[in-house]
Design an enzyme around this catalytic site. Structure first.
Site, PDB file in Angstrom:
ATOM      1  N   HIS A   1      42.346  -2.555 -11.532  1.00  0.00           N
ATOM      2  CA  HIS A   1      41.480  -3.720 -11.341  1.00  0.00           C
ATOM      3  C   HIS A   1      40.321  -3.593 -12.316  1.00  0.00           C
ATOM      4  CE1 HIS A   1      39.713  -7.098  -9.430  1.00  0.00           C
ATOM      5  NE2 HIS A   1      38.694  -6.447  -8.926  1.00  0.00           N
TER       6      HIS A   1
ATOM      7  N   ARG B   1      28.776  -5.650  -8.634  1.00  0.00           N
ATOM      8  CA  ARG B   1      28.291  -5.729 -10.022  1.00  0.00           C
ATOM      9  C   ARG B   1      27.208  -6.779 -10.171  1.00  0.00           C
ATOM     10  NH1 ARG B   1      32.705  -6.865 -14.420  1.00  0.00           N
ATOM     11  NH2 ARG B   1      33.972  -7.874 -12.833  1.00  0.00           N
TER      12      ARG B   1
ATOM     13  N   GLY C   1      28.380  -7.522   4.071  1.00  0.00           N
ATOM     14  CA  GLY C   1      27.811  -8.320   2.977  1.00  0.00           C
ATOM     15  C   GLY C   1      28.693  -9.512   2.650  1.00  0.00           C
TER      16      GLY C   1
END
Ligand SMILES: NC(=O)c1ccc[n+]([C@@H]2O[C@H](COP(=O)([O-])OP(=O)(O)OC[C@H]3O[C@@H](n4cnc5c(N)ncnc54)[C@H](O)[C@@H]3O)[C@@H](O)[C@H]2O)c1
Length: 309
Positions: free
Chosen positions: A177, A84, A11
């Site tokens: 993170h 996200r 991706g």
């Protein structure tokens, strides 16, 4: 013998990472994705291969939907997983991405038993913990990329604010993170000068806040998560490993007592070389930094509690 680098997930982040790796001629690159993507990884690999004559590199790049061509990779970068969308936190991805990491790790451990694995999939620290646990390998060979990206963001913002070269900025970050990451202002310098001597406290605070929310800022602009800088950050770690650079970077690694923490993956300064994480550095933290660190730990533990183990 050329090195072999597998990038799992073709991706946005995976393709950006593969492009950077190919251009640096760090080894031959295999881009692998799931069969449901059809011929997408082969198409992206062929497209990237054809940038070779333009950039002047001779890297072989192959696309695949099975792990045969990835066999005996030196380094595996895992970018497989859902990113996200606006309004989501990284922690919202735990359930979906746990299944993906479980699938990927079973294949990687079977086909590349001696590889060094760099996890990029979010929520990063939770997925590093999971990948390490599933592998049964030493923590020095299964760790994650996040700190390099957070560091790059803080560095870019400071350089922009002061209108100086990014090469002059030595920023410092640690922690998970997430929006509770820990920018270490006390350890941040520009050409050796403490940042606090160059910028007023409110400007530093703004940069710190923007760094912490740096991922969300891009999600809101793009509608999906960042990929150029995350891909490059993971590739930079591959370079440090394959060239045995002994480079000190913040990486997410499973801790075993360092910073008083155990049984979680957390972003700490490490030395990266041909064996992977070759040393973990413990820096002295003041009381306010310890408070920030604890908030970051709490966020990760919350996300880990959603793991089905
Ligand atoms: N650590 C970081 O700093 C950082 C930064 C940005 C993004 N990310 C994370 O990286 C991941 C990828 O982001 P993206 O923008 O490239 O997403 P993307 O949707 O563009 O790509 C993800 C790819 O993973 C593939 N995939 C899904 N399941 C797979 C499996 N079992 N095996 C192999 N491939 C599989 C998908 O088919 C897809 O091509 C997300 O989890 C994102 O949150 C991490």
């Amino acid at each position: 013998m050329r090195n072999k680098i597998t990038v799992v997930g073709g991706g946005n982040v995976g393709a950006a990472c593969a492009a950077w790796l190919a251009e640096r001629e760090l080894g031959d690159v295999v881009l692998v994705d799931i069969p449901q993507t059809g011929t997408m990884p082969m198409g992206k690999a062929l497209d990237l291969l054809q940038t070779g004559p333009i950039y002047g590199f001779n890297t072989r790049i192959t696309g695949a939907t099975d792990y045969g061509p990835t066999a005996n990779s030196d380094v595996v970068v895992i970018t497989a997983g859902f990113p996200r969308k606006p309004g989501m936190s990284r922690e919202d991805l735990v359930g979906k991405n746990q299944d993906i990491i479980t699938d990927v790790m079973s294949r990687v451990t079977a086909t590349s038993p001696n590889a060094i694995v760099i996890v990029v999939t979010n929520p990063l620290d939770t997925m590093v913990y999971l990948a390490h646990k599933l592998s049964g390998w030493p923590r020095t060979r299964v760790f994650g990329q996040a700190g390099q990206l957070d560091l790059a963001r803080m560095t870019a913002f400071i350089a922009q604010e002061l209108d100086v070269s990014v090469s002059n900025v030595q920023a410092s970050v640690m922690g998970g993170h997430g929006d509770e990451m820990v920018p270490l202002v006390r350890y941040t310098t520009v050409a050796g000068i403490p940042i606090g001597d160059l910028l007023p406290a409110d400007r530093v605070a703004t940069i710190v806040e923007r760094t912490r929310k740096g991922g969300g800022e891009i999600v809101n602009l793009l509608g999906t998560s960042a990929y150029y800088a995350p891909g490059a950050a993971a590739a930079r770690m591959v370079e440090a490993i394959l060239k045995d650079q002994k480079l000190i970077l913040p990486c997410s690694v499973v801790l075993d007592g360092e910073y008083g923490l155990k049984d979680l993956a957390f972003g700490v300064p490490v030395k990266l070389g041909r064996s992977g994480v070759e040393r973990i550095f413990e820096v002295t933290l003041d009381e306010s930094e310890k408070v920030m660190l604890q908030k970051s730990v709490d966020l990760i533990r919350g996300s880990m509690s959603a793991l089905k183990l």
